[in-house]
Design a protein around this motif. Structure first.
Motif: not given
Length: 371
Positions: A56-69
């Motif tokens: 996916s070209d969605d950069a937000t999907r590749l962000a850290i969510s809390g402590s989840t990579l």
């Protein structure tokens, strides 16, 4: 009249190493920064099982969510580089689908961290395929990944490094007494780390003899070779970015100092990526002018000693007497929002988007093969 085609950049990330998630975070930041008016961008993920997929070209999907990579989605359509006369095409293959080409690739931006990507393996594949890419070549990438060999090369070039030894899986399994004895002969405290790892994964601080075995066992979970180094007690941790220029003369950024808090004994994984409130960055580092000058000079010498290209981050210890010692060199430093490399260059007048564009431009102007 048709407009000229924009250069196609394949951003490759993920990979099989323990740094898979950090690579994904790095890719998200780079994908968000690339100038889409100037480049055609194709995100390519390498899943933890080694499969290449169209991501996916969605950069937000590749962000850290809390402590989840984040992770590469291995269920996506598979993709491959297919060499052809004068070009290399990206070909997408899916279940019950006819393979389709996305067109030729002009340059690869390899954002892999750790083995099977940052260590010269991907660079060798791209060299064989004749595809230009960002960053160092096979030799510099391999030596930069293997911290034990890096120390050998830096020492041979007359550069200051911390004392250390290596312990292999074979030695640990067949002659543990000898390995323990060699480690015990180093001063305490010391650090045990995977020789070919990164992001501070698998590192332990050894305070006394009873902690040696556990520290080595942990490092061996990530690598078959462990580097044990004497700790630079009381030293300041300072980093410096190096960036190649078109004329070949490397430039250095203003250095930055990392100060660890929140109960972290050293700059471990959590302090780097998951605990911003506990880690403080002095940018630029508060150093006497002559110390900063020496540190930047040594950064260039280390860059050249390993035959690096494109970019590198050189990490130093600054001792109480202002002596500067090289800790390590990273040929593909992180590009996450909290990573030091882009922050140091921003302080030096090169914004994140400008930095990404400069690296792609350098790669497009450099041929593959011997150089």
């Amino acid at each position: 009249m048709n407009e000229p085609r924009k250069p196609r950049v394949a951003v490759v990330f993920g990979g099989r190493s323990s740094e898979h998630g950090i690579s994904c975070v790095t890719a998200g930041s780079v994908l968000a920064a690339i100038d889409r008016d100037k480049y055609d961008v194709v995100p390519v993920g390498i899943a933890t099982d080694g499969r290449w997929v169209l991501e996916s070209d969605d950069a937000t999907r590749l962000a850290i969510s809390g402590s989840t990579l984040p992770e590469v989605d291995a269920s996506n359509a598979m993709v491959a580089l297919l060499g052809a006369a004068g070009s290399t095409d990206l070909v997408v293959t899916g279940a019950a689908e006819v393979p389709r080409t996305l067109g030729s690739v002009d340059v690869v931006f390899p954002l892999l961290h750790g083995p099977w990507g940052e260590d010269g393996t991907l660079q060798g594949m791209l060299e064989m395929a004749g595809v230009r890419y960002v960053g160092s070549g096979v030799l510099a990438s391999a030596v930069g990944m293997d911290k034990a060999f890096m120390k050998i090369v830096l020492e041979a070039a007359g550069l200051p490094v911390t004392p250390g030894i290596t312990v292999t899986r074979r030695e640990w399994d067949t002659d543990r007494v000898s390995a323990l004895t060699r480690v015990e002969e180093l001063d305490y405290p010391s650090f045990a780390k995977p020789a070919r790892g990164g992001s501070s994964i698998g590192i332990s601080k050894i305070h006394h003899q009873d902690e040696i075995a556990e520290a080595i066992e942990l490092a061996l979970e990530y690598d078959t070779k462990v580097l044990v180094e004497v700790a630079a007690v009381g030293a300041r941790e300072v980093e410096c970015g190096v960036l190649a220029t078109v004329d070949g003369d490397p430039e250095t950024s203003r250095p930055a100092e990392v100060r660890i808090g929140g109960g972290h004994e050293f700059y471990d994984f959590e302090a780097k990526y998951l605990a911003d409130q506990d880690t403080e960055i002095d940018l630029p580092a508060d150093l006497p002018p002559e110390v900063e000058q020496e540190l930047r000079r040594l950064a260039v010498r280390a860059f050249e000693a390993l035959s690096c290209e494109g970019l590198a981050r050189v990490d130093f210890f600054v001792l109480a007497d202002h002596t500067v010692v090289i800790n390590e060199l990273n040929t593909m430093p992180g590009f996450t929002p909290t990573s030091m490399f882009p922050q140091m260059w921003a302080e030096s007048g090169v914004s994140y988007p400008e930095l990404v564009d400069r690296l792609i431009t350098l790669a497009l102007e450099r041929d593959t093969g011997l150089r």
